[in-house]
Design an enzyme around this catalytic site. Structure first.
Site, mmCIF file in Angstrom:
data_model
loop_
_atom_site.group_PDB
_atom_site.id
_atom_site.type_symbol
_atom_site.label_atom_id
_atom_site.label_comp_id
_atom_site.label_asym_id
_atom_site.label_seq_id
_atom_site.Cartn_x
_atom_site.Cartn_y
_atom_site.Cartn_z
ATOM 1 N N CYS A 1 46.711 46.637 48.705
ATOM 2 C CA CYS A 1 45.832 45.793 47.895
ATOM 3 C C CYS A 1 44.438 45.680 48.507
ATOM 4 C CB CYS A 1 46.448 44.404 47.701
ATOM 5 S SG CYS A 1 46.910 43.575 49.241
ATOM 6 N N HIS B 1 47.506 38.885 50.905
ATOM 7 C CA HIS B 1 47.248 39.644 49.670
ATOM 8 C C HIS B 1 45.767 39.576 49.312
ATOM 9 C CE1 HIS B 1 48.173 41.660 45.990
ATOM 10 N NE2 HIS B 1 47.823 40.652 45.219
#
Length: 776
Positions: free
Chosen positions: A305, A730
């Site tokens: 990510c 994340h």
């Protein structure tokens, strides 16, 4: 050609049987994908006809066409979260129907794929691992090895250790998260941060005091022989091939054990899944999925990510769109498109911006029993990720990485690439000149130095708010202006004046000499607890409206100021640490002498690399001594550099003038010269005798950026991060886009999911990298 020349793919060969190497057309398209039977290149069959192009350029006529169609399964229940076991839980045959045909481009005929010559090759292609498959597995499984401390382990006298409910830490009463020292049998609790499990780090304390290296987590031991084994000397998770013997030494029979706690890999998976950004509105409704040009998602390849968020922000910028989204310009003619950076960046530009791949996932079928909203499948930039990480110690792994470090690395790669006229370097709009002013506190004389940069760091002030019951740690919001004021503020530095000899020190201040077209800002929200850096979420208040940076431009040398004398040119240049990296390390609590040593040892460009070096050299006897660089031999600065070293750097793609200067700046050290070249991409280099013979040909370098005012900037995109460390958690991207209105709206790019953003305040709280565009 004859079939005799064909061979099935070996395990070492890459087989591109999922998507085209030059675009994102794939085996899921109606016409399928052609895989070359000679080199296993993947080529599309549709309008772009990259399979036919490969045949023409390489002379490889035989292909295996693979077409995949989804078996229709109605989803009445929401999908479960992915786990390690999910990798092997469902095979490709369970999900898809596969149709294959062998064709010859040269004679436009179909061949019998069941023939004795073709069948082994077809079977080998279909069974071979692809790029994406390899990365899926690596995303959850670390490649662990043993080490010398395990292989040479000497255990104390044998005795039985209490386990299960009777065992507890030797220093406290904890009965879980217990680590057994395989050398002496001590039981110590683990670190509290592992998976949120309680712990007081007594196992680590024992290893530090006793110098015993190897420990095993009791609750992770399974009768199959798997367990968490950690070497504190290597500071790495390891594998112990003699674990059963080592445990039996302490009365623990491997076959009798029952796994009662999650292992480290499982906790890492759970932790990264927990750091999720909300995909619903305040009233609980799903955020509206978006589709179209510039609204294409990127599939998570396993802890990727950080890469997806940076790429989305970059390809939203005009310079990247103009450079890499050029469908009317032919792709480079290279033997292996998957290994060519230019091809893969062009492929990504077409994939993200054409809109062809931005459509709802046809595999998701909404029924009255299923409320799942179909998002995109997302593109898999596995070939580009491989190229970006190739040869890099961190980006070549499947671990989560720092998104800002990735941005800096990518800028270096693109800068070193070829940009044939009329194409230009898309990272040029990032560049500007920062001017530093030093003034002696005693004689008041000044020195101005300039440094070309492509980004700035801002330290976000950390001010805790009073604790509220039921809520976690909170910090007082700060404005972007306050952060910029701190960045441009005056500070005191300890230096000896070359003019008056005073040791009172200097004032130092850095301001913009020029401004970039796109200003990249890295917001550092770090605190240090027990020498461990920890990221905290502090809301930085940034409006959507344009704002001026005029007050941060350097006025330059004033008529009333007197310059400090220049240092003797015959003296070797003193080591000058990278200002931004030095400030970042000192903000973490490291003393200046240690920071300077670490920066010099790691190329003087990366604070994180220097921090890693520091943690590995804390016990060095001279770690706190001032940095002393041995003087070069007389005339060394003017000496001729070893031609063989210039040639070595030339093989890496560096020009002779740049290589010559880099070697002079680093005392002839090739490794440090490479780092210098990457940190000075726009330096014209040292032309040696060439410049003396033709002075008219030497052009004066044009400063990057523009000093014109007003300098008005507006927020365009943000990379946000959730998690306690920049290497875990994340990342997502928020980008302002013109959708169905004349006023831009915030769009959330969360891997393959692209939606109209909901909670903008959450975005600002977790912002990590900002992209500001200069506006008129």
């Amino acid at each position: 050609m004859t079939f005799a020349a064909l061979r099935p793919p070996t395990p070492a060969q890459s087989v591109y049987r999922e998507d085209c190497t030059q675009c994102f057309d794939s085996i899921d398209d109606p016409q399928g994908l052609d895989v070359c039977l000679q080199c296993f290149n993947g080529g599309c069959v549709g309008a772009r006809a990259h399979s036919q192009l490969h045949h023409v350029t390489r002379g490889h006529p035989l292909v295996l066409n693979i077409r995949r169609t989804r078996k229709h399964v109605v989803k009445d229940e929401p999908p479960t979260k992915i786990t390690k076991l999910a990798i092997a839980a469902e095979t490709e045959a369970d999900r898809y129907d596969i149709a294959t045909v062998v064709r010859c481009h040269e004679c436009s005929t179909e061949l019998d794929k069941s023939s004795t010559k073709l069948a082994p090759i077809v079977d080998g292609i279909l069974k071979a691992n692809t790029f994406s498959r390899q990365e899926e597995v690596k995303a959850w499984e670390q490649e662990l090895t043993s080490c010398e401390h395990i292989l040479l382990l000497q255990q104390y006298e044998s005795r039985s250790i209490q386990s299960g409910d009777l065992g507890h830490c030797s220093k406290c009463d904890l009965k879980e998260n217990l680590w057994l020292c395989l050398e002496c049998g001590n039981l110590g609790c683990g670190r509290a941060q592992f998976g949120g499990v309680g712990g007081n780090s007594h196992g680590l304390a024992h290893a530090t005091e006793s110098k015993h290296a190897v420990a095993v987590k009791l609750g992770s031991i399974s009768p199959e022989g798997t367990a968490d084994v950690y070497c504190y000397q290597c500071d790495e998770e390891r594998v112990d091939s003699d674990l059963a013997t080592h445990l039996a030494h302490w009365g623990i029979i491997l076959s009798d054990q029952v796994k009662t706690e999650k292992n480290l890999t499982e906790m890492q998976i759970e932790q990264n899944l927990r750091w999720e950004f909300s995909m619903t509105t305040e009233d609980g409704k799903e955020l509206r999925p978006l589709f179209g040009s510039g609204l294409t998602g990127l599939k998570n390849l396993g802890n990727s990510c950080y890469l997806a968020s940076i790429l989305q922000c970059l390809f939203d910028l005009p310079s990247f769109q103009e450079r890499y989204n050029i469908p009317k310009v032919d792709l480079p003619m290279v033997l292996d498109p998957a290994q060519d950076l230019e091809t893969q960046l062009r492929k990504l530009g077409d994939g993200l911006l054409s809109g062809r791949y931005s459509k709802p996932d046809s595999d998701v079928i909404t029924t009255e029993n299923s409320t799942e909203i179909p998002h995109q499948r997302g593109l898999s930039p596995s070939m580009l990720k491989h190229l970006i990480g190739r040869g890099h110690a961190e980006f070549s792994t499947m671990r989560q990485q720092d998104a800002f470090e990735l941005l800096q690395h990518l800028i270096k790669l693109i800068t070193r690439s070829q940009h044939t006229s009329p194409l230009t370097d898309p990272t040029q709009p990032f560049r500007f000149v920062l001017e530093q002013r030093l003034q002696c506190l005693n004689c008041r004389k000044v020195r101005y130095t300039t440094n070309e940069q492509d980004s700035i760091f801002i330290d976000v002030p950390l001010e805790k708010l009073p604790a509220v019951e039921g809520e976690g740690e909170r910090h007082k919001p700060v404005t972007l202006k306050r952060c910029l004021d701190n960045f441009a503020s005056q500070e005191l530095v300890e230096l000896t004046c070359a003019s008056c000899g005073s040791k009172d020190g200097f004032t130092k201040r850095s301001l913009f000499k020029t401004f970039p077209d796109t200003l990249v800002v890295n917001a550092r929200k770090m605190t240090v607890e027990n020498w461990v850096p920890r990221k905290v979420d502090v809301p930085v208040l940034v409006g959507d409206e344009p704002f001026l940076l005029d007050e941060y431009i350097s006025p330059g040398l004033q008529p009333s100021e007197e310059l400090l004398p220049e240092e003797n040119a015959s003296d070797p240049p003193a080591f000058v640490p990278n200002e931004a990296a030095l400030d970042g390390l000192m903000a973490m609590g490291f003393p200046r002498n240690r920071c300077e040593r670490a920066l010099r040892a790691t190329g003087n460009s990366d604070a994180n690399a220097a921090m890693e070096w520091l943690f590995g050299h804390m016990e060095d006897p001279d770690i706190d001594e001032p940095l002393s660089i041995a003087p070069a031999a007389a005339g060394a600065s003017a000496a001729v550099v070893d031609p063989e070293k210039i040639e070595m750097l030339g093989v890496m793609g560096f020009g002779a003038p740049q290589a010559r200067k880099a070697l002079k700046e680093t005392g002839g050290d090739v490794e440090r010269a490479v780092e210098w070249l990457f940190s000075h991409p726009d330096d014209q280099g040292d032309f040696g005798d060439e410049s003396a013979s033709s002075p008219k040909e030497k052009k004066e370098a044009v400063p990057a950026g523009s000093a014109s005012l007003p300098a008005k900037f507006q927020l365009r995109s943000i990379v946000c991060h959730k998690g306690t460390s920049i290497h875990t958690g994340h990342y997502v991207a928020f980008i302002r886009k013109l959708l169905d209105t004349t006023v831009p709206k915030w769009v959330l790019f969360n891997d393959e999911k692209v939606v109209e953003a909901g909670d903008v305040e959450e975005m600002k709280k977790t912002a990590y990298v900002y992209f500001f565009n200069r506006v008129i």
